[in-house]
Design a protein around this motif. Structure first.
Motif, PDB file in Angstrom:
ATOM      1  N   MET A  83       0.914  -1.082   0.170  1.00 33.80           N
ATOM      2  CA  MET A  83      -0.048  -0.056  -0.107  1.00 33.80           C
ATOM      3  C   MET A  83       0.624   1.221   0.062  1.00 33.80           C
ATOM      4  SD  MET A  83      -2.993  -0.853   2.861  1.00 33.80           S
ATOM      5  CE  MET A  83      -3.927  -2.358   2.340  1.00 33.80           C
ATOM      6  N   LEU A  84       1.986   1.252   0.806  1.00 35.44           N
ATOM      7  CA  LEU A  84       2.953   2.357   0.879  1.00 35.44           C
ATOM      8  C   LEU A  84       3.634   2.562  -0.368  1.00 35.44           C
ATOM      9  CD1 LEU A  84       4.249   1.960   4.397  1.00 35.44           C
ATOM     10  CD2 LEU A  84       2.366   3.500   3.703  1.00 35.44           C
ATOM     11  N   LYS A  85       3.912   1.367  -0.952  1.00 36.91           N
ATOM     12  CA  LYS A  85       4.696   1.424  -2.351  1.00 36.91           C
ATOM     13  C   LYS A  85       3.678   2.081  -3.405  1.00 36.91           C
ATOM     14  CE  LYS A  85       6.777  -1.352  -5.708  1.00 36.91           C
ATOM     15  NZ  LYS A  85       6.974  -2.840  -6.070  1.00 36.91           N
ATOM     16  N   SER A  86       2.603   1.670  -3.323  1.00 38.44           N
ATOM     17  CA  SER A  86       1.751   2.343  -4.386  1.00 38.44           C
ATOM     18  C   SER A  86       1.466   3.842  -4.078  1.00 38.44           C
ATOM     19  CB  SER A  86       0.285   1.350  -4.263  1.00 38.44           C
ATOM     20  OG  SER A  86      -0.509   2.093  -3.214  1.00 38.44           O
ATOM     21  N   LEU A  87       1.649   4.139  -3.171  1.00 41.14           N
ATOM     22  CA  LEU A  87       1.555   5.838  -3.000  1.00 41.14           C
ATOM     23  C   LEU A  87       3.028   6.475  -3.115  1.00 41.14           C
ATOM     24  CD1 LEU A  87      -0.688   5.988   0.425  1.00 41.14           C
ATOM     25  CD2 LEU A  87      -1.430   6.420  -2.195  1.00 41.14           C
ATOM     26  N   SER A  88       3.948   5.636  -3.396  1.00 41.07           N
ATOM     27  CA  SER A  88       5.388   6.290  -3.675  1.00 41.07           C
ATOM     28  C   SER A  88       5.880   6.668  -2.396  1.00 41.07           C
ATOM     29  CB  SER A  88       5.276   7.183  -4.835  1.00 41.07           C
ATOM     30  OG  SER A  88       4.927   6.565  -6.204  1.00 41.07           O
ATOM     31  N   VAL A  89       5.746   6.066  -1.304  1.00 34.36           N
ATOM     32  CA  VAL A  89       6.205   6.606  -0.048  1.00 34.36           C
ATOM     33  C   VAL A  89       7.880   6.140   0.049  1.00 34.36           C
ATOM     34  CG1 VAL A  89       5.909   6.349   2.484  1.00 34.36           C
ATOM     35  CG2 VAL A  89       4.118   6.815   1.124  1.00 34.36           C
ATOM     36  N   PRO A  90       8.674   6.966   0.392  1.00 31.89           N
ATOM     37  CA  PRO A  90      10.147   6.500   0.417  1.00 31.89           C
ATOM     38  C   PRO A  90      10.449   5.665   1.846  1.00 31.89           C
ATOM     39  CG  PRO A  90       9.833   8.920   0.561  1.00 31.89           C
ATOM     40  CD  PRO A  90       8.676   8.151   0.539  1.00 31.89           C
ATOM     41  N   TYR A  91       9.887   6.325   3.002  1.00 28.30           N
ATOM     42  CA  TYR A  91      10.514   5.955   4.081  1.00 28.30           C
ATOM     43  C   TYR A  91       9.343   5.253   5.324  1.00 28.30           C
ATOM     44  CZ  TYR A  91      14.694   8.353   3.267  1.00 28.30           C
ATOM     45  OH  TYR A  91      16.185   8.828   2.912  1.00 28.30           O
ATOM     46  N   VAL A  92       9.601   4.445   6.026  1.00 26.34           N
ATOM     47  CA  VAL A  92       8.711   3.806   6.961  1.00 26.34           C
ATOM     48  C   VAL A  92       9.555   3.659   8.314  1.00 26.34           C
ATOM     49  CG1 VAL A  92       9.019   1.511   6.188  1.00 26.34           C
ATOM     50  CG2 VAL A  92       6.949   2.444   7.698  1.00 26.34           C
ATOM     51  N   ILE A  93       8.947   4.207   9.460  1.00 30.40           N
ATOM     52  CA  ILE A  93       9.590   3.928  10.760  1.00 30.40           C
ATOM     53  C   ILE A  93       9.130   2.466  11.067  1.00 30.40           C
ATOM     54  CG2 ILE A  93       9.654   4.561  13.137  1.00 30.40           C
ATOM     55  CD1 ILE A  93       8.854   7.470  12.177  1.00 30.40           C
ATOM     56  N   LEU A  94      10.186   1.929  11.356  1.00 37.44           N
ATOM     57  CA  LEU A  94      10.052   0.500  12.115  1.00 37.44           C
ATOM     58  C   LEU A  94      10.430   0.489  13.630  1.00 37.44           C
ATOM     59  CD1 LEU A  94      10.454  -1.610   8.748  1.00 37.44           C
ATOM     60  CD2 LEU A  94       8.424  -1.067   9.901  1.00 37.44           C
ATOM     61  N   GLY A  95       9.955  -0.156  14.476  1.00 40.70           N
ATOM     62  CA  GLY A  95      10.409  -0.766  15.692  1.00 40.70           C
ATOM     63  C   GLY A  95      10.573   0.614  16.768  1.00 40.70           C
ATOM     64  N   HIS A  96       9.660   1.456  16.435  1.00 39.43           N
ATOM     65  CA  HIS A  96       9.514   2.700  17.568  1.00 39.43           C
ATOM     66  C   HIS A  96       9.434   2.063  18.782  1.00 39.43           C
ATOM     67  CE1 HIS A  96       8.668   6.145  19.494  1.00 39.43           C
ATOM     68  NE2 HIS A  96       9.059   6.727  18.556  1.00 39.43           N
ATOM     69  N   SER A  97       9.958   2.456  19.660  1.00 39.57           N
ATOM     70  CA  SER A  97       9.847   2.067  21.120  1.00 39.57           C
ATOM     71  C   SER A  97       8.207   1.844  21.647  1.00 39.57           C
ATOM     72  CB  SER A  97      10.401   2.809  22.202  1.00 39.57           C
ATOM     73  OG  SER A  97      10.067   4.255  22.397  1.00 39.57           O
TER      74      SER A  97
END
Length: 252
Positions: A83-97
């Motif tokens: 879904m994020l790829k389809s919006l051409s989103v470059p970054y995603v936060i993963l593992g935030h505390s």
């Protein structure tokens, strides 16, 4: 020169109108000044991504705050990497505390999320950090090394090169406490050394390692001056345009 990234994590804040206003203010203040190796990423609630993309461009982009470990399925309320790829989103936060604490995300689960993000062309901003108890017990460096090893060290070097790491001492998130420049530099240098032990000095030297933990306009310049600190993952201060812009300017 490795990339310097200032990312704002809006968390679960702002209405649609407020989000547009804040993005417009930030872009108008800094659009002509974000040059060289500096990037600015606004990690906003998922529902605002399409609307805010029209206001950004160049070295300013919008990113996501999370994604699911599966590509699709019966996971009501979740957001997938495709879904994020389809919006051409470059970054995603993963593992935030906060994801680790409130939603029980483990190192193994995060390894899955990293894999699917990379498979869809997303660059993970992978968070790691210690609690106050772990800091006081003086085993924080081992804790952080384990988080990085368990979630990232299965990657081939080429894929690892797409990952941004954000060191966020949990005891400094939303508390007003901030790691000193010396404390931040110690951990960032240790992370870089740990990466070098697995992937070699070149990969380690090119890895962007942000600091996250009550970054504000008053302490940003000192933190960003540390040789192994490559920008910041900014929480509360990213919700105020002037404060966030002052942090961006501090990276020079």
């Amino acid at each position: 020169m490795r990339k310097q990234i200032v990312a704002g994590n809006w968390k679960m804040n702002k209405t649609a109108e407020e989000a547009v206003a804040l993005t417009s203010e930030i872009v108008n203040m800094v659009a002509d000044e974000v040059t060289g190796s500096v990037e600015v990423v606004l990690c906003v609630p998922f529902i605002y991504l399409p609307a805010l993309q029209r206001y950004v461009g160049g070295r300013i982009s919008v990113g996501a705050q999370n994604c699911h470990q599966k590509a699709s399925g019966a996971y009501t309320g979740e957001i997938s990497a495709p879904m994020l790829k389809s919006l051409s989103v470059p970054y995603v936060i993963l593992g935030h505390s906060e994801r680790r604490q409130y939603f029980g995300e483990t190192d193994a689960l995060l390894a899955e999320k990293v894999d699917i993000a990379l498979a869809n062309g997303l660059k993970p901003i992978f968070c790691c950090g210690e609690s106050l108890e772990q800091r006081q017990n003086e085993d924080y460096l081992a804790i952080i090394r384990d988080q990085v090893t368990n979630s990232l060290f299965h990657l081939p070097a080429e894929q690892f090169g797409q990952v941004v790491i954000a060191y966020e001492p949990i005891w400094a998130i939303g508390t007003g406490l901030t790691a000193s420049a010396d404390q931040a530099q110690e951990v960032h240098a240790a992370i870089r050394s740990h990466i070098a032990s697995k992937y070699g000095a070149e990969v380690a030297d090119n890895t962007t390692i942000q600091y996250g933990g009550s970054v504000n306009a008053a302490n940003a310049a000192e933190l960003f001056a540390c040789p192994d600190v490559d920008g910041g993952l900014v929480g509360g201060a990213s919700l105020k345009s002037r404060d966030f812009v002052d942090i961006i300017k501090a990276i020079r």
